[in-house]
Design a protein around this motif. Structure first.
Motif, PDB file in Angstrom:
ATOM      1  N   THR A 227       0.845  -1.180   0.000  1.00  0.00           N
ATOM      2  CA  THR A 227       0.000   0.000   0.000  1.00  0.00           C
ATOM      3  C   THR A 227       0.882   1.231   0.000  1.00  0.00           C
ATOM      4  O   THR A 227       2.101   1.160   0.211  1.00  0.00           O
ATOM      5  CB  THR A 227      -0.908   0.025   1.237  1.00  0.00           C
ATOM      6  OG1 THR A 227      -0.068   0.121   2.410  1.00  0.00           O
ATOM      7  CG2 THR A 227      -1.762  -1.234   1.325  1.00  0.00           C
ATOM      8  N   ALA A 228       0.261   2.400  -0.201  1.00  0.00           N
ATOM      9  CA  ALA A 228       1.024   3.647  -0.158  1.00  0.00           C
ATOM     10  C   ALA A 228       1.662   3.835   1.212  1.00  0.00           C
ATOM     11  O   ALA A 228       2.812   4.272   1.327  1.00  0.00           O
ATOM     12  CB  ALA A 228       0.108   4.828  -0.498  1.00  0.00           C
ATOM     13  N   SER A 229       0.943   3.485   2.258  1.00  0.00           N
ATOM     14  CA  SER A 229       1.475   3.633   3.619  1.00  0.00           C
ATOM     15  C   SER A 229       2.648   2.689   3.856  1.00  0.00           C
ATOM     16  O   SER A 229       3.650   3.074   4.460  1.00  0.00           O
ATOM     17  CB  SER A 229       0.373   3.362   4.643  1.00  0.00           C
ATOM     18  OG  SER A 229      -0.663   4.321   4.526  1.00  0.00           O
ATOM     19  N   ALA A 230       2.512   1.438   3.374  1.00  0.00           N
ATOM     20  CA  ALA A 230       3.585   0.463   3.574  1.00  0.00           C
ATOM     21  C   ALA A 230       4.843   0.880   2.822  1.00  0.00           C
ATOM     22  O   ALA A 230       5.963   0.776   3.352  1.00  0.00           O
ATOM     23  CB  ALA A 230       3.125  -0.915   3.125  1.00  0.00           C
ATOM     24  N   LEU A 231       4.681   1.346   1.597  1.00  0.00           N
ATOM     25  CA  LEU A 231       5.838   1.786   0.819  1.00  0.00           C
ATOM     26  C   LEU A 231       6.464   3.032   1.444  1.00  0.00           C
ATOM     27  O   LEU A 231       7.701   3.146   1.517  1.00  0.00           O
ATOM     28  CB  LEU A 231       5.431   2.078  -0.625  1.00  0.00           C
ATOM     29  CG  LEU A 231       6.559   2.487  -1.585  1.00  0.00           C
ATOM     30  CD1 LEU A 231       7.652   1.429  -1.615  1.00  0.00           C
ATOM     31  CD2 LEU A 231       6.008   2.718  -2.990  1.00  0.00           C
ATOM     32  N   ALA A 232       5.617   3.938   1.928  1.00  0.00           N
ATOM     33  CA  ALA A 232       6.125   5.151   2.577  1.00  0.00           C
ATOM     34  C   ALA A 232       6.957   4.809   3.809  1.00  0.00           C
ATOM     35  O   ALA A 232       8.000   5.425   4.062  1.00  0.00           O
ATOM     36  CB  ALA A 232       4.957   6.058   2.955  1.00  0.00           C
ATOM     37  N   GLU A 233       6.508   3.819   4.559  1.00  0.00           N
ATOM     38  CA  GLU A 233       7.249   3.414   5.758  1.00  0.00           C
ATOM     39  C   GLU A 233       8.625   2.850   5.397  1.00  0.00           C
ATOM     40  O   GLU A 233       9.625   3.139   6.071  1.00  0.00           O
ATOM     41  CB  GLU A 233       6.441   2.371   6.533  1.00  0.00           C
ATOM     42  CG  GLU A 233       7.090   1.954   7.846  1.00  0.00           C
ATOM     43  CD  GLU A 233       6.241   0.967   8.632  1.00  0.00           C
ATOM     44  OE1 GLU A 233       6.734   0.445   9.647  1.00  0.00           O
ATOM     45  OE2 GLU A 233       5.077   0.719   8.224  1.00  0.00           O
ATOM     46  N   LYS A 234       8.682   2.061   4.323  1.00  0.00           N
ATOM     47  CA  LYS A 234       9.955   1.494   3.903  1.00  0.00           C
ATOM     48  C   LYS A 234      10.926   2.577   3.425  1.00  0.00           C
ATOM     49  O   LYS A 234      12.143   2.444   3.558  1.00  0.00           O
ATOM     50  CB  LYS A 234       9.736   0.470   2.794  1.00  0.00           C
ATOM     51  CG  LYS A 234       9.059  -0.820   3.259  1.00  0.00           C
ATOM     52  CD  LYS A 234       8.864  -1.779   2.102  1.00  0.00           C
ATOM     53  CE  LYS A 234       8.217  -3.080   2.562  1.00  0.00           C
ATOM     54  NZ  LYS A 234       9.109  -3.863   3.430  1.00  0.00           N
ATOM     55  N   LEU A 235      10.372   3.660   2.868  1.00  0.00           N
ATOM     56  CA  LEU A 235      11.215   4.716   2.304  1.00  0.00           C
ATOM     57  C   LEU A 235      11.479   5.845   3.293  1.00  0.00           C
ATOM     58  O   LEU A 235      12.367   6.677   3.071  1.00  0.00           O
ATOM     59  CB  LEU A 235      10.543   5.306   1.050  1.00  0.00           C
ATOM     60  CG  LEU A 235      10.323   4.346  -0.124  1.00  0.00           C
ATOM     61  CD1 LEU A 235       9.513   5.034  -1.210  1.00  0.00           C
ATOM     62  CD2 LEU A 235      11.646   3.860  -0.685  1.00  0.00           C
TER      63      LEU A 235
ATOM     64  N   ARG B 121      17.215   8.599  -5.433  1.00  0.00           N
ATOM     65  CA  ARG B 121      17.480   7.609  -4.376  1.00  0.00           C
ATOM     66  C   ARG B 121      16.233   6.796  -4.052  1.00  0.00           C
ATOM     67  O   ARG B 121      16.318   5.617  -3.709  1.00  0.00           O
ATOM     68  CB  ARG B 121      18.005   8.302  -3.120  1.00  0.00           C
ATOM     69  CG  ARG B 121      17.043   9.243  -2.424  1.00  0.00           C
ATOM     70  CD  ARG B 121      17.697   9.851  -1.191  1.00  0.00           C
ATOM     71  NE  ARG B 121      16.814  10.714  -0.422  1.00  0.00           N
ATOM     72  CZ  ARG B 121      16.621  11.998  -0.682  1.00  0.00           C
ATOM     73  NH1 ARG B 121      17.255  12.564  -1.708  1.00  0.00           N
ATOM     74  NH2 ARG B 121      15.814  12.727   0.071  1.00  0.00           N
ATOM     75  N   TYR B 122      15.057   7.426  -4.178  1.00  0.00           N
ATOM     76  CA  TYR B 122      13.816   6.705  -3.933  1.00  0.00           C
ATOM     77  C   TYR B 122      13.463   5.814  -5.130  1.00  0.00           C
ATOM     78  O   TYR B 122      12.952   4.696  -4.949  1.00  0.00           O
ATOM     79  CB  TYR B 122      12.681   7.679  -3.654  1.00  0.00           C
ATOM     80  CG  TYR B 122      12.837   8.470  -2.381  1.00  0.00           C
ATOM     81  CD1 TYR B 122      13.255   7.852  -1.209  1.00  0.00           C
ATOM     82  CD2 TYR B 122      12.575   9.838  -2.353  1.00  0.00           C
ATOM     83  CE1 TYR B 122      13.403   8.574  -0.035  1.00  0.00           C
ATOM     84  CE2 TYR B 122      12.721  10.572  -1.174  1.00  0.00           C
ATOM     85  CZ  TYR B 122      13.142   9.941  -0.025  1.00  0.00           C
ATOM     86  OH  TYR B 122      13.289  10.650   1.144  1.00  0.00           O
ATOM     87  N   ARG B 123      13.719   6.299  -6.335  1.00  0.00           N
ATOM     88  CA  ARG B 123      13.406   5.501  -7.524  1.00  0.00           C
ATOM     89  C   ARG B 123      14.163   4.180  -7.495  1.00  0.00           C
ATOM     90  O   ARG B 123      13.597   3.122  -7.798  1.00  0.00           O
ATOM     91  CB  ARG B 123      13.754   6.273  -8.805  1.00  0.00           C
ATOM     92  CG  ARG B 123      12.877   7.484  -9.076  1.00  0.00           C
ATOM     93  CD  ARG B 123      12.909   7.862 -10.551  1.00  0.00           C
ATOM     94  NE  ARG B 123      14.248   8.137 -11.041  1.00  0.00           N
ATOM     95  CZ  ARG B 123      14.800   9.344 -11.092  1.00  0.00           C
ATOM     96  NH1 ARG B 123      14.124  10.406 -10.665  1.00  0.00           N
ATOM     97  NH2 ARG B 123      16.016   9.512 -11.583  1.00  0.00           N
ATOM     98  N   HIS B 124      15.425   4.230  -7.120  1.00  0.00           N
ATOM     99  CA  HIS B 124      16.236   3.009  -7.091  1.00  0.00           C
ATOM    100  C   HIS B 124      15.677   2.006  -6.083  1.00  0.00           C
ATOM    101  O   HIS B 124      15.541   0.813  -6.380  1.00  0.00           O
ATOM    102  CB  HIS B 124      17.682   3.351  -6.742  1.00  0.00           C
ATOM    103  CG  HIS B 124      18.571   2.151  -6.632  1.00  0.00           C
ATOM    104  ND1 HIS B 124      19.007   1.438  -7.729  1.00  0.00           N
ATOM    105  CD2 HIS B 124      19.086   1.512  -5.544  1.00  0.00           C
ATOM    106  CE1 HIS B 124      19.755   0.434  -7.330  1.00  0.00           C
ATOM    107  NE2 HIS B 124      19.822   0.442  -6.016  1.00  0.00           N
ATOM    108  N   THR B 125      15.329   2.505  -4.897  1.00  0.00           N
ATOM    109  CA  THR B 125      14.815   1.608  -3.854  1.00  0.00           C
ATOM    110  C   THR B 125      13.468   1.017  -4.238  1.00  0.00           C
ATOM    111  O   THR B 125      13.210  -0.175  -4.040  1.00  0.00           O
ATOM    112  CB  THR B 125      14.692   2.365  -2.519  1.00  0.00           C
ATOM    113  OG1 THR B 125      15.966   2.916  -2.163  1.00  0.00           O
ATOM    114  CG2 THR B 125      14.224   1.437  -1.404  1.00  0.00           C
TER     115      THR B 125
END
Length: 249
Positions: A16-24, A44-48
Motif C-alpha cells: 500500500t502507499a502507507s507500507a511503501l512510505a514506511e519502507k522509504l 534515491r527513492y526511484r532506485h529503492t
C-alpha cells in the motif's frame, strides 16, 4: 496523469502507499502523489522502489531521465567484458556469491563447472539460504527439445543431458532448504545468467560454440540504467516456465 505502472507494481507486491512510505521513510501522501500525479521520486527513492517492486526504473518512470543520459548510465553498468568464460578470474565467482545477501539466481543448461571446480560453491549457497537469501537455480530439462538441439549444435549430442544430471548431483543436498528453488526449464538460452544481488555475470552463447569459449559480461546495477534489469527480466521470464526438479521437495 496517474502512474499505472507504479500502481500495478505495488499491487502485485502487496504494498500500500502507507507500507511503501514506511519502507522509504517518507509521508504516505508523497507516495500517493507519485501514483496519482505526474510526480517522479528523487533518484534515491526511484532506485529503492524499483528494487522493492523488482522492476526497472526506466519501466516505472520512462520520462525520468533523458534518453541519452539513460544510455550513458546503462553503458556504465558494464564493469568488464571477458573474451571467454575461462578468462573470468577464478575467485570472482566465489567472491560475488559471498557478497550476496538477498538474491542468488543461476540460469544455465548445466553449469557443471561451478560446483566441479569450486569446492566451496555448494556450501556457500547453503549458508546464503540459511541466512535468508533467496536462491533460484534453473537447469535445462535433460529430456527437453532445446537441450537436444544445444547438444547437437556443440557436437556432443546426448552428453549435454548427462552434464545436467551430473551437475544436479552436486545440488541435491540443497533441495530441502526453504529458500532454495531448483528447477528445470526447456527454453532456448541466448545467455547463461549468474545473478548476485546487484551484480551479474552473463555468459553469452554462440551457436556451435561451448559456453566456456563465449564472452562473459560483468554487470553492476546502477539507478537509472536498464542493461542489468533487461537480463533480470529475461531470467524472470524463464523462471515463469519452471518445473521443479524434485517435486516432492
Amino acid at each position: 496523469m496517474p502512474n499505472d505502472r507504479l500502481r500495478n507494481g505495488m499491487l502485485k507486491n502487496g504494498l500500500t502507499a502507507s507500507a511503501l512510505a514506511e519502507k522509504l521513510g517518507v509521508d504516505p501522501k508523497t507516495v500517493e502523489r507519485w501514483v496519482t500525479q505526474t510526480r517522479n521520486p528523487y533518484p534515491r527513492y526511484r532506485h529503492t522502489i524499483a528494487e522493492l517492486l523488482n522492476e526497472s526504473e526506466s519501466y516505472l518512470w520512462p520520462d525520468a531521465l533523458p534518453t541519452q543520459r539513460a544510455v550513458q548510465i546503462s553503458q556504465s553498468e558494464l564493469v568488464h567484458i571477458y573474451p571467454r568464460r575461462g578468462a573470468v578470474p577464478t575467485d570472482l565467482w566465489q567472491r560475488l556469491l559471498e557478497h550476496a545477501t538477498r538474491q542468488v539466481g543461476v540460469l544455465v543448461y548445466g553449469g557443471l563447472f561451478l560446483p566441479e571446480f569450486n569446492h566451496r560453491w555448494i556450501a556457500t549457497l547453503r549458508e546464503k539460504a540459511l541466512a535468508g537469501a533467496q536462491v533460484e537455480l534453473l537447469f535445462g530439462d535433460p529430456d527437453g527439445e532445446h537441450i537436444a538441439e544445444r547438444g547437437d549444435a556443440e557436437g556432443i549430442g546426448p552428453a549435454m543431458s548427462n552434464k545436467i544430471l551430473n551437475a544436479l548431483a552436486f545440488y541435491k543436498d540443497l533441495r530441502d532448504l526453504d529458500n532454495v528453488g531448483i528447477y528445470y526449464h526447456d527454453t532456448i538460452l541466448y545467455n547463461s545468467i549468474y545473478r548476485f544481488d546487484d551484480e551479474m555475470l552473463v555468459n553469452t552463447h554462440l551457436y556451435g560454440t561451448p559456453a566456456a569459449y563465449a564472452p562473459v559480461l560483468h554487470l553492476r546495477r546502477l539507478g537509472g540504467g536498464d542493461l542489468f534489469d533487461s537480463y533480470v527480466a529475461s531470467f524472470n521470464r524463464v523462471l515463469g516456465k519452471k518445473r521443479a526438479v524434485w517435486p516432492e521437495h
